[in-house]
Scaffold this motif. Structure first.
Motif, PDB file in Angstrom:
ATOM      1  N   ARG A  93       0.829  -1.213   0.000  1.00  0.00           N
ATOM      2  CA  ARG A  93       0.000   0.000   0.000  1.00  0.00           C
ATOM      3  C   ARG A  93       0.862   1.261   0.000  1.00  0.00           C
ATOM      4  NH1 ARG A  93      -4.565  -0.826   4.495  1.00  0.00           N
ATOM      5  NH2 ARG A  93      -5.162   1.233   3.745  1.00  0.00           N
ATOM      6  N   ARG A  96       2.366   1.743  -3.464  1.00  0.00           N
ATOM      7  CA  ARG A  96       1.377   2.291  -4.397  1.00  0.00           C
ATOM      8  C   ARG A  96       1.198   3.788  -4.164  1.00  0.00           C
ATOM      9  NH1 ARG A  96      -2.700  -2.705  -3.689  1.00  0.00           N
ATOM     10  NH2 ARG A  96      -1.656  -4.118  -5.127  1.00  0.00           N
ATOM     11  N   SER A  99       4.320   5.590  -5.471  1.00  0.00           N
ATOM     12  CA  SER A  99       4.414   5.603  -6.935  1.00  0.00           C
ATOM     13  C   SER A  99       3.382   6.538  -7.565  1.00  0.00           C
ATOM     14  CB  SER A  99       4.273   4.187  -7.498  1.00  0.00           C
ATOM     15  OG  SER A  99       2.983   3.686  -7.263  1.00  0.00           O
ATOM     16  N   SER A 100       2.293   6.805  -6.885  1.00  0.00           N
ATOM     17  CA  SER A 100       1.304   7.725  -7.449  1.00  0.00           C
ATOM     18  C   SER A 100       1.806   9.171  -7.423  1.00  0.00           C
ATOM     19  CB  SER A 100      -0.026   7.610  -6.687  1.00  0.00           C
ATOM     20  OG  SER A 100       0.091   8.133  -5.391  1.00  0.00           O
TER      21      SER A 100
END
Length: 103
Positions: A93, A96, A99-100
């Motif tokens: 999590r 993610r 990386s966003s």
């Protein structure tokens, strides 16, 4: 876990003092940690403390880990497994979320 994630050149630079402290078997521990994506210790740094660490997958960044520690006598085998699984899920999590925001 953090040592296992370092680039080989950097890991080798730190290697001598680690082998001196823990012995040559640590190389197998690092290999196992990389293959299984977690590492555990019990009483390694502080007597009576169990700890686990998982990598947070990042691309182009320094190695990052997520860790948890607690009293070894109070953590059952089932709780240890649950902790490792939860940390692995949170690491994904976090990856993610990171990386966003990457450009």
């Amino acid at each position: 876990m953090l040592l296992a994630l370092l680039p080989e050149i950097e890991r080798d630079r730190r290697w001598a003092s680690i082998v001196e402290q823990r012995g040559p078997a640590v190389r197998d521990e690092l290999k196992w940690a990389l293959e299984n994506r977690y590492a555990v210790s019990s009483g390694e740094l502080d007597e009576g403390v169990w700890a686990c660490s998982v990598p947070v997958p990042t691309i182009g960044r320094r190695p990052t880990v997520l860790s948890l520690a607690g009293p070894a006598a109070r953590i059952t085998e089932e709780a240890r497994h649950t902790a490792i699984t939860a940390l692995q899920e949170y690491a994904i999590r976090i990856q993610r979320a990171i990386s966003s925001y990457s450009l």
